[in-house]
Design a protein around this motif. Structure first.
Motif, PDB file in Angstrom:
ATOM      1  N   MET A  14       0.696  -1.106   0.008  1.00  0.00           N
ATOM      2  CA  MET A  14       0.007  -0.034   0.037  1.00  0.00           C
ATOM      3  C   MET A  14       1.016   1.168  -0.034  1.00  0.00           C
ATOM      4  SD  MET A  14      -3.085  -0.018  -0.690  1.00  0.00           S
ATOM      5  CE  MET A  14      -4.591   0.923   0.135  1.00  0.00           C
ATOM      6  N   ILE A  15       1.833   1.395   1.027  1.00  0.00           N
ATOM      7  CA  ILE A  15       2.725   2.631   1.233  1.00  0.00           C
ATOM      8  C   ILE A  15       3.501   2.597  -0.149  1.00  0.00           C
ATOM      9  CG2 ILE A  15       4.545   3.632   2.290  1.00  0.00           C
ATOM     10  CD1 ILE A  15       3.557   2.090   5.056  1.00  0.00           C
ATOM     11  N   LEU A  16       3.972   1.327  -0.529  1.00  0.00           N
ATOM     12  CA  LEU A  16       4.882   1.218  -1.746  1.00  0.00           C
ATOM     13  C   LEU A  16       4.448   1.840  -3.007  1.00  0.00           C
ATOM     14  CD1 LEU A  16       7.598   0.120  -2.295  1.00  0.00           C
ATOM     15  CD2 LEU A  16       6.605  -1.817  -3.179  1.00  0.00           C
ATOM     16  N   LEU A  17       2.856   1.338  -3.125  1.00  0.00           N
ATOM     17  CA  LEU A  17       2.048   1.858  -4.296  1.00  0.00           C
ATOM     18  C   LEU A  17       1.936   3.317  -4.257  1.00  0.00           C
ATOM     19  CD1 LEU A  17       0.910  -0.206  -6.601  1.00  0.00           C
ATOM     20  CD2 LEU A  17      -1.378   0.342  -5.617  1.00  0.00           C
ATOM     21  N   ARG A  18       1.684   3.878  -3.017  1.00  0.00           N
ATOM     22  CA  ARG A  18       1.310   5.091  -3.141  1.00  0.00           C
ATOM     23  C   ARG A  18       2.475   5.980  -3.103  1.00  0.00           C
ATOM     24  NH1 ARG A  18       0.671   6.475   2.342  1.00  0.00           N
ATOM     25  NH2 ARG A  18      -0.761   4.627   2.519  1.00  0.00           N
ATOM     26  N   THR A  19       3.694   5.288  -2.802  1.00  0.00           N
ATOM     27  CA  THR A  19       4.964   6.207  -2.852  1.00  0.00           C
ATOM     28  C   THR A  19       5.543   6.186  -4.398  1.00  0.00           C
ATOM     29  OG1 THR A  19       5.581   5.286  -0.855  1.00  0.00           O
ATOM     30  CG2 THR A  19       7.385   6.460  -1.918  1.00  0.00           C
ATOM     31  N   ILE A  20       5.293   5.095  -4.986  1.00  0.00           N
ATOM     32  CA  ILE A  20       5.454   5.185  -6.614  1.00  0.00           C
ATOM     33  C   ILE A  20       4.454   6.135  -7.231  1.00  0.00           C
ATOM     34  CG2 ILE A  20       5.152   3.449  -8.475  1.00  0.00           C
ATOM     35  CD1 ILE A  20       5.850   1.106  -6.759  1.00  0.00           C
ATOM     36  N   LYS A  21       3.427   6.312  -6.788  1.00  0.00           N
ATOM     37  CA  LYS A  21       2.720   7.211  -7.455  1.00  0.00           C
ATOM     38  C   LYS A  21       3.067   8.591  -7.344  1.00  0.00           C
ATOM     39  CE  LYS A  21      -2.113   7.905  -6.698  1.00  0.00           C
ATOM     40  NZ  LYS A  21      -3.194   7.431  -6.051  1.00  0.00           N
ATOM     41  N   THR A  22       3.466   8.873  -6.083  1.00  0.00           N
ATOM     42  CA  THR A  22       4.182  10.115  -5.691  1.00  0.00           C
ATOM     43  C   THR A  22       5.127  10.595  -6.524  1.00  0.00           C
ATOM     44  OG1 THR A  22       3.252   9.872  -3.556  1.00  0.00           O
ATOM     45  CG2 THR A  22       4.822  11.755  -3.618  1.00  0.00           C
TER      46      THR A  22
END
Lengths: 414, 227
Positions: A1-9
Motif C-alpha cells: 500500500m505504502i509502496l504503491l502510493r510512494t510509487i505514485k508520488t
C-alpha cells in the motif's frame, strides 16, 4: 500500500520534470539497449549455428582425437593428437566391435593453397570422401561426379571443389578434367558442388575435397585422422553406438579410466551444448562489458537526484513538518530513483529489441542466412532488473541526504 | 506548558517561560530577529531546544524520538506558513491530502477528509486547481485546509497574513478565529498588532526575552481586519 502510493508520488514528481527525467535516464536507456542488442544478436547467432549443427542428423557422431575440449583453447590440442589412425578406423568398422555402425569415414584437414594457371587461392582443403559428405550434408554434386571408397583405396589424385573455389580459379572456364595444384601435386577436378553456403562447420563453397588417403600420403605425410565420421544405423541406436565406439577404442589403447581417454565422441547433442556454451560465454562477456555503461548511467542519475534533492529542500521540509519521518522521505527519494531508472530500463529494453529486429533483418540480407529475430525474455528481465538495481544503488546517497535535512533548514531554504 | 531555552549559537532565546492552555488562542508578537520564529519552531516540534524543557501534553520534548516528533506533528499539530508552502503543479486536493499520507488514516477516507477541509475554508469550487491558478488568499486557505485535515489539537500559524493584502488577510484571520472557536488551540506568530489582537492573549518577545504577557482587552474579529 505504502509502496504503491510512494510509487505514485514519485511518478508525479518525475512527470513534473519530464525533459530532465528523460535526459537523466538516457545513459541507462543506451546501456540497457546495448545489452539487449548484444544478447539478442548472441541468441540469434546461437540459434543459427545450432540450427546448422542440428542439420548434422541425429544418427551421425564424430570421433575426434585428444581430450574432450572444455574451452576454446583445448581445440588446438585436438589438431595435434594422433590417436586415430587407420587401425582404429578398421576396428570401428568391424561388426563385432560396433554392431550398430552403418558407416565410418575419416577426415583430415590440409592447410594449403591451391593454384591453377597462376591463380592461387586458399580454400578449405579436406581429405574426406565426397560420397560421404554428400550423404551426410545432403548436398549433391550437380556437375561432374563424386568420389568414394575406390578412389581412396587407390589414392587417386582427384578433387571435388566448391562453387566459390571454381569461380576464383576458373572464372568461366569449365573446371571438369582440369588439374589444380595442391602442394606441388596435381589433382584432377572431377566434380563441382552447387552453391550451398555454410553447412555444419564447413563453407561448402570454399571447399576442396580430396580422398583422405591421398591427402595423408601425398599432402601431409602423416597417418592420423582429424576425425572419424560415424553414421549409426538409426538415431535410436546412437547411444549404443557411442558406447561401443568408446569401448572398442579404450580396449585398443589400454585405457581403463574414461578420464584418460585420448579420443572423444561428439554426438549432435554434445556438439549443440558445446557450441552453445562457447557462444553463451562470449555473449555474457560482451554484455558485461556493456554493463559498465550502466554504472556510468547510474552516476548520472545520482548527480541529478542530488540536484533534485537540493531543489526540493522546501518540499522535504514541508513534508517533514506535516509528519513525514526520515524513513518516509528516504523511501520517497529512493523509490523515485528506482522508478526513474526502471523506466529507463523499460525504454532501453524496447529500443534494444527494436534494434535487434533491425540487426536481424540487416544480417540476414548481408550474410544471406536466415537470421532469426529473437527476443530473449531473460535479457529483458535482466535489463529492467539491472536498471532498477542501479537506481537502488545510486539513489541511496541522495535519498539519505534528503532524509537528513532538518525541517527548519528545509523550510527556510529559498 | 513551561519552556526554557538557551540559545543556538547566537542565543536566540534566553530563558522564556510560559504555559498555554488547551483551547487558548495565543499570539506571539515581536519584531523580526526577536526570536519568535525560533520559538514557534520549538513549540511546533520542528526543532529541539538546546537547553531548557518543553512539555507538550504532559510529556517533555526530550523524551520523544525523532520519529515520535514526526508522528506528533502529524497527529496533533497543523502548520500554516507565511509563504504557504504548497507543492507546485499539484492540485488543491492532493496538497491538502499531504498530511494524510503520513498518518494512520485509511486511504479510502482521504478524499472525503480532504474535501471536508477544503469546504471548511470555502474552496470547494477549487478542488482540482493548481496553486499557480489561485490568488494569494486562496493559496493560504488551501494551506489552512491542509493544516486542518488531520483534525489537530494545535494549529501553528507563522505570519499567515504576511504575504496577503488586507482583504484576503481578513478572510484568513476570520478562518483562523473560527478554528479557535471550534476548540483548536491556536498559536499565531506575527509582528503586527492588528493581527495579534485576534487572539485572547499576546506574548510579546524582544531580544529573546518575554517582554510582556497579557490578555487582550478588545479582541478583533474577521470583519474588523484593517491593514
Amino acid at each position: 500500500m505504502i509502496l504503491l502510493r510512494t510509487i505514485k508520488t514519485s511518478w508525479t514528481a518525475l512527470l513534473i520534470n519530464k525533459a530532465r527525467s528523460l535526459l537523466t535516464i538516457l545513459g541507462i536507456v543506451i546501456g540497457v539497449a546495448a545489452i539487449i542488442l548484444i544478447m539478442a544478436i548472441g541468441q540469434g547467432a546461437q540459434d543459427l549455428i545450432l540450427g546448422e549443427i542440428g542439420g548434422l542428423g541425429a544418427d551421425t557422431v564424430i570421433v575426434r582425437p585428444g581430450k574432450q575440449p572444455t574451452g576454446p583453447s583445448d581445440s588446438a590440442n585436438m589438431l595435434f593428437s594422433d590417436s586415430l589412425k587407420e587401425r582404429e578406423l578398421d576396428a570401428l568398422r568391424k561388426k563385432s566391435n560396433v554392431p550398430t555402425l552403418k558407416s565410418a569415414e575419416p577426415a583430415v584437414l590440409v592447410p594449403a593453397t591451391v593454384s591453377y594457371k597462376g591463380e592461387t587461392y586458399r580454400p578449405e582443403i579436406l581429405g574426406w570422401s565426397a560420397d560421404n559428405m554428400s550423404n551426410i550434408l545432403d548436398i549433391h554434386i550437380e556437375q561432374g561426379t563424386s568420389f568414394g571408397e575406390r578412389e581412396d583405396r587407390q589414392k587417386e589424385n582427384v578433387a571435388v571443389i566448391g562453387d566459390k573455389v571454381r569461380t576464383e580459379l576458373f572464372d568461366n572456364e569449365d573446371p571438369l578434367g582440369k588439374n589444380i595444384r595442391i602442394k606441388d601435386k596435381n589433382f584432377r577436378v572431377i566434380g563441382v558442388f552447387p552453391p550451398s553456403g555454410q553447412a555444419l562447420f564447413v563453407d561448402v563453397d570454399e571447399l576442396v575435397l580430396v580422398p583422405p588417403s591421398t591427402a595423408l600420403t601425398y599432402l601431409l605425410g602423416s597417418d592420423h585422422y582429424n576425425e572419424i565420421i560415424v553414421q549409426a544405423e538409426s538415431s535410436d541406436v546412437v547411444d549404443q553406438t557411442v558406447l561401443d565406439i568408446e569401448r572398442t577404442l579404450r580396449d585398443m589403447h589400454d585405457i581403463t579410466d574414461p578420464k584418460d581417454d585420448d579420443f572423444f565422441v561428439q554426438t549432435q547433442k554434445e556438439l549443440l551444448s558445446m557450441v552453445g556454451t562457447i557462444l553463451s560465454v562470449l555473449t555474457a562477456f560482451l554484455a558485461s562489458m556493456v554493463a559498465i555503461s550502466l554504472v556510468v548511467g547510474g552516476i548520472g542519475v545520482m548527480n541529478i537526484m542530488l540536484v533534485s534533492v537540493s531543489e526540493r529542500t522546501r518540499e522535504i521540509g514541508l513534508r517533514k513538518a506535516v509528519g513525514a519521518t526520515n524513513v518516509d522521505i528516504r523511501r520517497q527519494f529512493l523509490i523515485e530513483a528506482i522508478v526513474l531508472t526502471g523506466i529507463g530500463g523499460v525504454i532501453g529494453t524496447l529500443i534494444g529489441f527494436a534494434l535487434s529486429a533491425l540487426a536481424a533483418v540487416i544480417l540476414s540480407q548481408v550474410l544471406g542466412v536466415a537470421w532469426g529475430i529473437s527476443f530473449p525474455v531473460g535479457a529483458a528481465l535482466l535489463g529492467i532488473g539491472a536498471s532498477a538495481a542501479v537506481g537502488l544503488v545510486f539513489g541511496s546517497y541522495p535519498a539519505r541526504k534528503a532524509s537528513e535535512k532538518s525541517p527548519i533548514e528545509a523550510l527556510r531554504y529559498e | 506548558m513551561t519552556y526554557y531555552d538557551e540559545a543556538v549559537e547566537t542565543r536566540v532565546l534566553k530563558g522564556v517561560s510560559f504555559t498555554v492552555q488547551e483551547g487558548e488562542f495565543v499570539s506571539i508578537m515581536g519584531p523580526s530577529g526577536s526570536g519568535k520564529s525560533t520559538l514557534l519552531h520549538i513549540l511546533g516540534f520542528l526543532e529541539r531546544p538546546t537547553g531548557g524543557a518543553y512539555m507538550f501534553d504532559g510529556k517533555s520534548m526530550q523524551e520523544y524520538t525523532e520519529e515520535e516528533l514526526a508522528h506528533v506533528r502529524n497527529d496533533n499539530m497543523g502548520f500554516i506558513f507565511q509563504t504557504f508552502n504548497l507543492l507546485p503543479r499539484t492540485s488543491v486536493l492532493e496538497n491538502v491530502k499531504l498530511p494524510l499520507l503520513y498518518s494512520g488514516i485509511k486511504e479510502s477516507e482521504w478524499d472525503e477528509l480532504a474535501r471536508e477541509a477544503i469546504e471548511a475554508v470555502g474552496l470547494g469550487h477549487r478542488v482540482e486547481y493548481e496553486p499557480s491558478q489561485l490568488s494569494g488568499g486562496e493559496r493560504q486557505r488551501v494551506a489552512i485546509a491542509r493544516a486542518l485535515v488531520n483534525k489537530p489539537d494545535v494549529i501553528f500559524a507563522d505570519e499567515p497574513t504576511g504575504n496577503l493584502d488586507s482583504k484576503s488577510g481578513g478572510q484568513v484571520m476570520g478562518i483562523i478565529q473560527g478554528l479557535h472557536e471550534k476548540g483548536h488551540t491556536v498559536i499565531l506568530i506575527t509582528h503586527e498588532t492588528y493581527t495579534a489582537e485576534y487572539a485572547d492573549r499576546i506574548i510579546r518577545v524582544l531580544d529573546g526575552n518575554i517582554e510582556r504577557d497579557e490578555k487582550v482587552a478588545v479582541r478583533r474579529t474577521g470583519a474588523s481586519f484593517v491593514k
